[in-house]
Design a protein around this motif. Structure first.
Motif, PDB file in Angstrom:
ATOM      1  N   ARG A 279       5.193  41.098 110.771  1.00  0.00           N
ATOM      2  CA  ARG A 279       5.132  42.279 110.572  1.00  0.00           C
ATOM      3  C   ARG A 279       6.262  42.896 110.131  1.00  0.00           C
ATOM      4  O   ARG A 279       6.565  43.776 109.551  1.00  0.00           O
ATOM      5  CB  ARG A 279       5.131  42.665 112.038  1.00  0.00           C
ATOM      6  CG  ARG A 279       3.732  42.458 112.464  1.00  0.00           C
ATOM      7  CD  ARG A 279       3.333  43.145 113.851  1.00  0.00           C
ATOM      8  NE  ARG A 279       4.350  42.996 114.868  1.00  0.00           N
ATOM      9  CZ  ARG A 279       4.361  41.947 115.701  1.00  0.00           C
ATOM     10  NH1 ARG A 279       3.716  40.891 115.488  1.00  0.00           N
ATOM     11  NH2 ARG A 279       5.257  41.979 116.673  1.00  0.00           N
ATOM     12  N   SER A 349       7.539  50.198 107.993  1.00  0.00           N
ATOM     13  CA  SER A 349       7.319  50.266 109.635  1.00  0.00           C
ATOM     14  C   SER A 349       6.932  51.367 109.996  1.00  0.00           C
ATOM     15  O   SER A 349       6.479  51.445 111.255  1.00  0.00           O
ATOM     16  CB  SER A 349       8.426  49.316 110.441  1.00  0.00           C
ATOM     17  OG  SER A 349       9.688  50.072 110.361  1.00  0.00           O
ATOM     18  N   LEU A 352       3.796  51.861 111.785  1.00  0.00           N
ATOM     19  CA  LEU A 352       3.509  51.044 113.072  1.00  0.00           C
ATOM     20  C   LEU A 352       4.160  51.985 114.310  1.00  0.00           C
ATOM     21  O   LEU A 352       4.050  51.283 115.533  1.00  0.00           O
ATOM     22  CB  LEU A 352       4.491  49.732 113.035  1.00  0.00           C
ATOM     23  CG  LEU A 352       4.104  48.730 111.903  1.00  0.00           C
ATOM     24  CD1 LEU A 352       4.796  47.590 111.915  1.00  0.00           C
ATOM     25  CD2 LEU A 352       2.553  48.350 111.888  1.00  0.00           C
TER      26      LEU A 352
END
Ligand code: SF4
Length: 453
Positions: A279, A349, A352
């Motif tokens: 991730r 990111s 997220l």
């Protein structure tokens, strides 16, 4: 206090790479006839070399700019330079009134033009515009890319980054990796040697990618070999900011076979659970990391390993975090730096979000550092009764402070040495005591008054 014509004051925030940019800008201004002044109240130009990496660092930069702007006197010019400016451009001037001009980190070498356009005879209106540079410029105008602190010096070997770690904004601030010509780096290393510097610390966003854009394979190993030949009187050459997959067999072999290359490596791993690493868009083959660290320790049994981890990354489950703790327990690093995940717009990111509550990030940070403190003490205790060379950096009443090969400046521990020993000396110290981060002992060859026996 009067403002003196053709003078400048520069403040540098953030990392050692930024201090090198600030020192290079200062050198260009001095070459152009400006004088550096320590007191910003006397300077006609004030430059704040900002950091724009993560939340707290950005706030520190905005605060520094606001403070300088608030104290600015008529006739003084305030320039916002560096990474925060590169990241936000003219927006910085909307947040902080009183900034006269901006200069992004990619074009630090344009500082004289910017100052001249503000202070020079024909100075023009503020543009508050960044150059459209797509990468850090390699036209360095002869400025050396070093930052000397006592007997140690940072030497920048490249800028920018070709990696795409999901949490990191640096590639979009600095642009792609730009390696500096090897001959320039070696020439600067030689100048540092002539200056009497004892430790050279190689820095970049990612030192192990050195030379990739120059078509070099194992560029860092190649550079290190050349450097040990070029500067035989430099005691220590240290490498910071390595990237896991850049730690090749060639690099390990070069580090293990050249005495000047300290057996120390700063290797940020960021996490140890494959899913979290995926991730993060980071190498997720943790077994490969294990094997590589094992190879390094086999080649250099006295290796001091430093790493960095992020806790609270989006999606980090208790199981993933426990895997990180188990990895730290297993590998037993000498030094660990840890950060709570910082949500950064503009990074991969961003989508997220930031789902892990700050209290849980705090709690995980505490558990990680408590585990590491016990390991750090255990690893330090191995040196009690042994003698380490210590580079003395300062002295108090009856104590001197320094670092061994196991400690990089500012981010690692210290060695406390009895007696007053002149800064810049490299002395053998018999270690008598170990603490969580530091060691203490007595210099084998020095009387408490600092004189050599
Ligand atoms: S290697 Fe370092 S500088 Fe480059 S993207 Fe990853 S964290 Fe950022």
């Amino acid at each position: 206090m009067a403002v003196k014509k053709n003078t400048f004051h520069i403040v540098s925030l953030g990392c050692a790479k930024n201090s090198v940019d600030a020192d290079s800008m200062a050198q260009l201004l001095i070459n152009a006839g400006y004088d550096l002044v320590i007191d910003p109240r006397r300077a006609c130009v004030i430059i704040v070399n900002t950091c724009g990496f993560i939340g707290p660092a950005k706030e520190e930069s905005f605060d520094a700019l606001a403070e300088m702007a608030a104290n600015k006197k008529s006739g003084q010019v305030l320039i916002a330079a560096g990474c925060l400016t590169q990241r936000y451009g003219g927006e910085v001037t909307r947040r902080v009134a009183g900034i006269d001009d901006i200069l992004g980190t990619r074009r630090w070498m344009d500082i004289v033009d910017v100052v001249e356009s503000r202070c020079g005879a024909g100075h023009s209106e503020s543009r508050y515009q960044l150059s459209g540079a797509t990468a850090v410029g390699s036209d360095e105008h002869g400025a050396s890319r070093v930052s000397v602190e006592g007997a140690s010096a940072y030497l920048k070997i490249a800028d920018g980054c070709r990696r795409s770690c999901a949490f990191c904004i640096i590639p979009s601030i600095k642009g792609p990796a730009v390696s500096r010509p090897m001959e320039s780096i070696l020439a600067e290393a030689c100048s540092l040697q002539d200056m009497g510097v004892r430790e050279i610390i190689l820095i970049a966003q990612n030192t192990t990618d050195y030379g990739y854009d120059l078509g070099l394979k194992n560029g860092l190993a190649h550079l290190l070999t050349k450097m040990t030949d070029a500067v035989p009187r430099i005691d220590w050459i240290r490498v910071l900011y390595a990237y896991p997959s850049g730690v090749t067999n060639e690099l390990i072999e070069v580090m293990a076979t050249h005495k000047q290359l300290v057996h120390y490596l700063d290797l940020p791993l960021q996490h140890a659970h494959p899913l979290t690493l995926r991730r993060m868009h980071r190498p997720s083959n943790v077994d490969w990391v294990r094997k590589t660290l094992g190879k390094m320790r086999k080649a250099m049994p006295d290796l001091a390993l430093r790493t960095t981890f992020i806790v609270g990354y989006p999606g980090e489950t208790e199981e993933e975090f426990q895997t990180l703790l188990d990895f730290v327990e297993e590998i037993r690093f000498d030094k660990v730096g840890a950060f709570k995940f910082s949500f950064e717009p503009g990074t991969a990111s961003e989508k997220l979000g930031d789902p892990i509550p700050d209290e849980l990030k705090e709690e995980r940070m505490k558990r990680l550092m408590e585990k590491q403190q016990a390991i750090s003490l255990e690893r330090n205790r191995r040196f009690v009764g042994r003698t380490l060379d210590v580079l003395i950096e300062g002295a108090g009443d009856d104590m001197s402070i320094g670092r061994s090969y196991r400690d990089a400046p500012k981010i690692d521990g210290l060695v406390l040495v009895k007696g007053q020993i002149p800064a810049g000396q490299l002395v053998p110290v018999r270690i008598e005591n170990a603490m969580v981060y530091d060691l203490s002992g007595a210099a084998a060859e020095f009387e408490p008054n600092g004189l050599r026996v």
